[in-house]
Design an enzyme around this catalytic site. Structure first.
Site, PDB file in Angstrom:
ATOM      1  N   HIS A 156     116.194 -38.029  83.690  1.00 42.48           N
ATOM      2  CA  HIS A 156     115.691 -36.727  83.260  1.00 42.48           C
ATOM      3  C   HIS A 156     116.862 -35.919  82.698  1.00 42.48           C
ATOM      4  CE1 HIS A 156     112.698 -33.476  83.438  1.00 42.48           C
ATOM      5  NE2 HIS A 156     113.710 -32.680  83.726  1.00 42.48           N
TER       6      HIS A 156
ATOM      7  N   SER B 182     112.639 -27.460  90.789  1.00 43.13           N
ATOM      8  CA  SER B 182     111.655 -27.737  89.745  1.00 43.13           C
ATOM      9  C   SER B 182     111.827 -29.172  89.223  1.00 43.13           C
ATOM     10  CB  SER B 182     111.843 -26.707  88.623  1.00 43.13           C
ATOM     11  OG  SER B 182     111.191 -27.089  87.459  1.00 43.13           O
TER      12      SER B 182
ATOM     13  N   ASP C 240     104.874 -26.487  90.629  1.00 43.86           N
ATOM     14  CA  ASP C 240     106.026 -26.244  89.754  1.00 43.86           C
ATOM     15  C   ASP C 240     105.559 -25.680  88.416  1.00 43.86           C
ATOM     16  OD1 ASP C 240     108.758 -26.464  88.675  1.00 43.86           O
ATOM     17  OD2 ASP C 240     107.821 -27.964  87.396  1.00 43.86           O
TER      18      ASP C 240
ATOM     19  N   LYS D 276     109.378 -32.763  90.232  1.00 42.47           N
ATOM     20  CA  LYS D 276     108.654 -33.574  89.238  1.00 42.47           C
ATOM     21  C   LYS D 276     109.085 -35.039  89.307  1.00 42.47           C
ATOM     22  CE  LYS D 276     109.564 -30.699  85.904  1.00 42.47           C
ATOM     23  NZ  LYS D 276     109.617 -29.306  85.543  1.00 42.47           N
TER      24      LYS D 276
ATOM     25  N   ARG E 128     108.208 -17.854  86.276  1.00 43.14           N
ATOM     26  CA  ARG E 128     109.660 -17.584  86.128  1.00 43.14           C
ATOM     27  C   ARG E 128     110.002 -17.185  84.710  1.00 43.14           C
ATOM     28  NH1 ARG E 128     111.973 -23.093  87.560  1.00 43.14           N
ATOM     29  NH2 ARG E 128     113.864 -22.243  86.677  1.00 43.14           N
TER      30      ARG E 128
END
Ligand code: URA
Length: 434
Positions: A82, A183, A161, A187, A168
């Site tokens: 990621h 966050s 999330d 995921k 946010r």
């Protein structure tokens, strides 16, 4: 328990218990807590921070707030990758087939972009026919049959999330290390990985603006990984200037395909090799990082990595002739050169500003329903450290709107900073936090 007590506790800098965090995440996901109460709690977290235990509890609660993908049929070493986000980041498109070409299963659900440019899924959809929206059953079957599948988020992964992230965004609370770390990790955990390699980008085009912040975020995500029993490695990479030369959806796919055909841009190559070498290590396919990098280069040189990309695109319904002949991709109506007004060395090309510019000509979206223009974007011809003569071409704007194209040319001319003194090319890999 009630939400007012939880907000007051965090406001007063006290540590929230697992039950209190669970209560907030569960009830907010079910719409039993109002947005203004959630906003107050998120702002209190933003200002007062969280302990490692609070962050881990928040991560696990968000991960379990929706469906959890079970990839255990692929063994104990399912590796995911990621990036914390950047401009010109086409690394997943390149790395996924490379990793699969080793026989390491790649079962990846990626996101769409919000903001500057498209996400991996938007980019893949610029290949005509490529279907990112297949069932979880087909997704798993593809990985079983050809070792790879890259799709959008068909499952309802980490909905808490999604809700908290959207909130946010509207209350100036995006750049908080506990909130970003939880966050991202929630995921990844929901997506079934048990080994995680994170590209933590750092610079103007990233959430983390400097090395210290990027290191802090990396250490926080590593701690979550340890507590959640998911081995995690963070590679801190430079996002001062865009990654590679292409920014925009099909333009980035073309750069990715060319990479797999051995036309490797140096900065992209460094990120791909570093992340890939650690993915191979975590998957249990080789402990020696330098050897792993050599093995990746061999997979590219033998064409196996490119063939894996062809297999993936074919399996998911895409027209593979676009990979063979990248000139088939739709081309924007206007392709305007950006000319250097003076001679000298390029000292800065703000990734953030290039990202915003490509978004302004249609490569990104501001709302999730907005369409994306696949063919528009920017091709850089010069990068930091390069020398240019007056009147030399710095870049090309690809746009479908003539006025926007003209404005973008002027803007990009301003973004490029040129000075007389030589500037060295920046390091791409800044650190690896293991
Ligand atoms: N990427 C995420 O998924 N979440 C964040 O909070 C920031 C970047």
């Amino acid at each position: 328990m009630n939400i007012i007590e939880v907000i007051a506790k965090k406001r007063d800098k006290k540590e929230l218990s697992k039950q209190e965090i669970e209560y907030f995440v569960t009830e907010y996901t079910k719409n039993n807590i109002t947005d203004y109460q959630a906003a107050a709690l998120i702002m209190a977290i933003y200002i007062n921070g969280m302990t490692d235990e609070e962050i881990t509890n928040l991560t696990l609660c968000m991960a379990h707030s929706g469906e959890m993908l079970d990839l255990s049929i692929f063994g104990k070493n399912v590796v995911d990758k990621h990036s914390t986000g950047g401009v010109g980041d086409k690394v997943t498109l390149i790395l996924a087939p490379i990793i699969a070409s080793f026989g390491i299963p790649v079962a990846k659900m990626s996101g769409r972009g919000l903001g500057f440019t498209g996400g991996t899924i938007d980019k893949l959809e610029s290949i005509p026919g490529y279907c990112t929206n297949i069932s979880t059953k087909e997704f798993i079957e593809n990985v079983q049959q050809i070792g790879i599948s890259l799709i959008g988020q068909t499952l309802n992964l980490a909905p808490a999330d999604k809700k908290i992230y959207a909130l946010r965004d509207t209350i100036a609370c995006t750049d908080s290390i506990p909130l970003i770390a939880s966050s991202i990790m929630s995921k990844k955990i929901a997506a079934g990985a048990n080994k995680i390699v994170l590209d933590v980008t750092c610079g103007s085009g990233a959430f983390m603006k400097n090395y210290e912040e990027a290191k802090h975020l990396s250490q926080t995500m590593k701690k979550i990984g340890r507590l959640a029993e998911k081995e995690t490695v963070c590679v801190i990479s430079n996002m001062e200037e865009p990654l590679g030369y292409a920014v925009g959806n099909n333009l980035e796919v073309i750069e990715a395909v060319q990479f797999l055909k051995q036309d490797m841009k140096e900065d992209v190559k460094q990120v791909v090799l570093e992340l890939g070498a650690y993915m191979i290590k975590l998957a249990g396919y080789g402990d020696n990082i330098e050897q792993n990098k050599k093995k990746i280069l061999q997979k590219i040189q033998t064409g196996e990595a490119y063939q894996k990309m062809v297999e993936l695109v074919k399996r998911q319904g895409g027209d593979t002739s676009y990979l063979e002949h990248t000139e088939k991709f739709e081309v924007a109506k206007y392709r305007l050169p950006v000319i250097a007004k003076e001679q000298g060395y390029i000292t800065s090309i703000s990734a953030r500003e290039v990202g915003e510019l490509s978004g302004s000509i249609g490569a990104g979206r501001m709302k999730k329903e907005d369409p994306i223009d696949e063919s528009v974007g920017i091709i850089l011809c010069k990068k930091i450290g390069d020398f240019v003569k007056e009147q030399e071409i710095l870049a090309y704007i690809h746009a479908n709107d003539k006025n926007k194209a003209g404005q973008a040319v002027k803007k990009l001319q301003e973004i490029y900073q040129i000075q007389k003194n030589k500037k060295e090319k920046p390091n791409v890999i800044l650190d690896v936090i293991m």
